[in-house]
Design an enzyme around this catalytic site. Sequence first.
Site, PDB file in Angstrom:
ATOM      1  N   PRO A 100       0.839  -1.351   0.069  1.00 33.09           N
ATOM      2  CA  PRO A 100       0.103   0.035   0.110  1.00 33.09           C
ATOM      3  C   PRO A 100       0.831   1.250   0.086  1.00 33.09           C
ATOM      4  CG  PRO A 100       0.132  -0.928   2.156  1.00 33.09           C
ATOM      5  CD  PRO A 100       0.984  -1.819   1.327  1.00 33.09           C
ATOM      6  N   ASP A 101       0.428   2.287  -0.740  1.00 29.29           N
ATOM      7  CA  ASP A 101       0.867   3.926  -0.610  1.00 29.29           C
ATOM      8  C   ASP A 101       0.466   3.891   0.922  1.00 29.29           C
ATOM      9  OD1 ASP A 101       1.970   6.037  -0.812  1.00 29.29           O
ATOM     10  OD2 ASP A 101       0.692   6.607  -2.507  1.00 29.29           O
ATOM     11  N   THR A 102       1.168   5.011   1.353  1.00 28.58           N
ATOM     12  CA  THR A 102       0.617   5.410   2.904  1.00 28.58           C
ATOM     13  C   THR A 102      -0.726   5.372   3.274  1.00 28.58           C
ATOM     14  OG1 THR A 102       2.983   6.663   2.815  1.00 28.58           O
ATOM     15  CG2 THR A 102       1.508   6.935   4.801  1.00 28.58           C
TER      16      THR A 102
END
Length: 779
Positions: free
Chosen positions: A290-292
Amino acid sequence: MKIHSFTFLSLCISSAVALRDNSSTGLLLTGDVSLGDWQPAYKKAVEFVSKLNTTEKIKLITGSGAEATDGSSFTALEFTDGDMGLQDYFYVSAFSLASAISMTWDKDAIYEQAKAVGTEFYNKGIQVIDGPTSQPLGRTPWGGRLVETYGTDPYLNGIATGLTAKGYTDVGIIGAIKHFILNEQETNRTTSMSGGGGGGGGPGGNSSSSMLQRRSSQGSSSSGAPYSSNVDSKTFHETYLWSFYDGVHSGLGGVMCAMTKVNGTLSCESSSLLLDTLKTELGFPGLVFPDTNGQEHALASAVSGLDYGSSSLWSSSNIEGFLANKTMSEARLNDMAVRNLMGYYHVGLDNGKQVSTVEDDAYVDVRANHSKLIRAHGAKSMVLLKNTDNALPLKKPHKMAIFGAHARAPIAGPNMEFSVEGSGPTYDGHLATGSGSGEGSLPYLITPEIALTIKASQDGTMLRWVANDTYSSSSSSGLVMKGSSTTSVTPSISNYAENMDVCLVFLNALAGEGADRTELTNADQDSLVKEVAENCANTVVVINTVGARLVDEWIENDNVTAVLYGSLLGEESGYSIVDVLYGDVNPSGRLIYTIAKNASDYNVGICYTSNCNFTEGNYIDYRYFDAYNVTPRYEFGYGLSYTNFTYSSLKIDSPSPLSLYPAGKLAVGGYEDLWDIVANVTAVIKNSGTISGAEVPQLYIKYPASAKQPLRQLRGFENVNIAAGKQTQVEFGLRRRDISHWDVAAQKWAVAPGTYTVYVGASSRDLRLHGSFRVETKA
Ligand SMILES: *[C@@H]1O[C@H](CO)[C@@H](O)[C@H](O)[C@H]1NC(C)=O
Ligand SMILES: *[C@@H]1O[C@H](CO)[C@@H](O)[C@H](O)[C@H]1NC(C)=O
Ligand SMILES: *[C@@H]1O[C@H](CO)[C@@H](O)[C@H](O)[C@H]1NC(C)=O
Ligand SMILES: *[C@@H]1O[C@H](CO)[C@@H](O)[C@H](O)[C@H]1NC(C)=O
Ligand SMILES: *[C@@H]1O[C@H](CO)[C@@H](O)[C@H](O)[C@H]1NC(C)=O
Ligand SMILES: *[C@@H]1O[C@H](CO)[C@@H](O)[C@H](O)[C@H]1NC(C)=O
Ligand SMILES: *[C@@H]1O[C@H](CO)[C@@H](O)[C@H](O)[C@H]1NC(C)=O
Ligand SMILES: *[C@@H]1O[C@H](CO)[C@@H](O)[C@H](O)[C@H]1NC(C)=O
Ligand SMILES: *[C@@H]1O[C@H](CO)[C@@H](O)[C@H](O)[C@H]1NC(C)=O
Ligand SMILES: *[C@@H]1O[C@H](CO)[C@@H](O)[C@H](O)[C@H]1NC(C)=O
Ligand SMILES: *[C@@H]1O[C@H](CO)[C@@H](O)[C@H](O)[C@H]1NC(C)=O
Ligand SMILES: *[C@@H]1O[C@H](CO)[C@@H](O)[C@H](O)[C@H]1NC(C)=O
């Protein structure tokens, strides 16, 4: 640190779509996808995972190392940004940004750059690069991160994405493409106070990954409620998903899902996106991370296809609880663990040759001779927009003045402090790398002023400058006379522009992760150009910009004789620009997006609502301008040369009858036969001028009406060097996918029977040759 809100949990539990772990969709072991050259990696990964207990599997999927029962072990993968070179490191190169390398339209340059970048990662002991950065694609020119990506055209973007993925793979690095998907703007990407929400590239929770520690201070402080991109399946496939096919087909081991939502569901928790589309339709065999803040819910993310996540959400007790009450299957946990190892084995990182990870500031110089390549690629990427009466190249001018803060070094530099809170709209110094996740680590910076000074000292040129966009002198004393030819005239923009053989004005536009652009022009910089041009009949403008930068304030001014335009070029930027200005490199860069006359000519702006409906469909950038008869200032694919080329002899080898839908095996990169070359087009290009140069012939296709496609679409390009007076034949191979459209009813790529018109030309509107071929479909 992220605080998880429970108000969202009920939403997730009621979502029947997300919780369908009993489905076997997207699991590698079901064999639905033919793994091809990934098969050996799969075998090794399965064997290692079979020796892990549940605790160790959970460690593996949360970014830690794992220990097998036989004592063998796996060290956690290190992830770092990005395509422009390692971020926040000493003794690394700062390469040109992805949008610059795309502006070369040069497949060799794209591939060579990826290998050079990948090699620097490899030699610092990093295994995963957060790249290629294919998207945001550029639905809106105000998007803050377009400088980091390959441009608005799915085909060009796809070719660049595929070559970059291949370059990383070929040097033993795992490419992890971002952002999946429809993360087209920065505004409201999270609801965090900063508007930023992290540097990207990892779970929001506690993990041992060094990348996360490096970024921890940038994390968002509130749970995300980002916008949702709502798009129909035709547009989704034909415009946005297209380049991910190229990346997966070319060996990517990772996919970073975006922090935003699609159709109301977080991308990192969408089984439709991750299991059905990515892992089945595209046959992706690697890990999704995941992206942040992209991961919100432990169970929904686990059963929807995320493979690498936060150790607080995916704690042992959570995962073991899911297994115990069968909300998540053992098969899924094994699949996650296997996927975490696939890229590692596929690129050969298990051969024991890579050095162990070095500290950011360790004296390990990995730059080799990359500065030469950076200089050459920067020059190749510059686009000559205007050149009246061969104003360029410069020929040992006697008197030259240069203007603008972009000509010189920033007061403190070369690097900015890392920030994901937005930047710009201009930069007070020479802009050569991006911001946020697009920021390279400049080891030094060659500014235009440095390069021009060296040139002046060699050529005997008198050089003076006003290195400020808005400068006005307070001095009016002394024996100075305005307008005279003395060297001690009062310093001012107008005085310094007078009596010069050439005036160079340097402009930039800055934006990046965390905030979208607020303007596509700049009042101060446009005034600077106008003031110089009022006093200088040979005004040359040089622009380095993060995205479309409009020029209509002054482009028709006869005193603006030439404009050289490009993206951000990295550490050798000044040399690259000066190589083109003086003709050491004949310009061959081409626009990767449309430069409009007015900002209001673009059809899509920033979305400020929580639902962003992509109602324009496939009609972004030139597809929109062409369909709606909007005249651009400079069209997609445009760019001049110091020589001229003529086009002739179009030949087309038509396809044999084709099945309506692909008939091959489902493999890594989708159905195998999507990649078959089904038609060939050739044309002859001649350099009719007196100096050698490179031309970029472009092939556009008009589909039969039944395919419901934009007027013309790029489906081929080459970059060919041709000596003066010589000619060469270029060949374009059309793949089955290049003449396919998405059949919404069948949910498949289909080939429409009928007549396809082929255009070969020098831009999307400068179409020199045309012909056609027919496609017959068979049962
Ligand atoms: C699969 O899940 C659905 C609902 O999530 C449930 O109704 C069905 O019984 C499950 N099937 C199996 C085979 O577990
Ligand atoms: C799981 O495996 C690791 C490594 O072999 C071992 O240290 C640990 O004790 C095992 N845990 C359990 C619960 O068996
Ligand atoms: C992360 O987890 C480790 C081990 O559970 C703990 O020691 C550490 O304090 C945690 N870090 C943060 C930032 O919460
Ligand atoms: C989003 O929803 C629309 C309407 O239900 C659907 O046609 C489309 O396929 C969905 N898009 C994606 C990417 O799932
Ligand atoms: C399954 O276990 C998890 C973790 O203990 C718990 O949160 C969840 O409510 C349980 N679900 C069911 C359907 O029992
Ligand atoms: C850089 O070095 C490599 C090998 O060390 C060589 O193959 C390549 O030609 C060099 N490139 C340039 C531009 O000098
Ligand atoms: C540029 O000039 C303006 C106006 O003269 C001044 O306010 C500004 O501080 C200058 N910038 C720099 C970096 O010197
Ligand atoms: C062009 O420059 C000359 C000075 O060389 C000036 O006299 C003339 O007014 C300028 N033209 C415009 C349109 O500004
Ligand atoms: C989106 O951002 C704008 C500007 O920052 C803000 O006014 C608006 O409330 C945000 N919308 C949502 C749905 O968060
Ligand atoms: C987006 O589309 C949905 C469904 O058609 C509609 O309810 C909503 O109002 C639209 N949102 C915007 C901002 O146009
Ligand atoms: C290219 O051709 C045009 C038109 O024939 C001519 O005006 C121009 O000078 C030529 N340019 C070069 C660089 O040969
Ligand atoms: C296109 O060219 C390739 C090789 O260059 C060849 O294998 C293929 O048969 C050609 N296809 C057609 C339709 O001419």
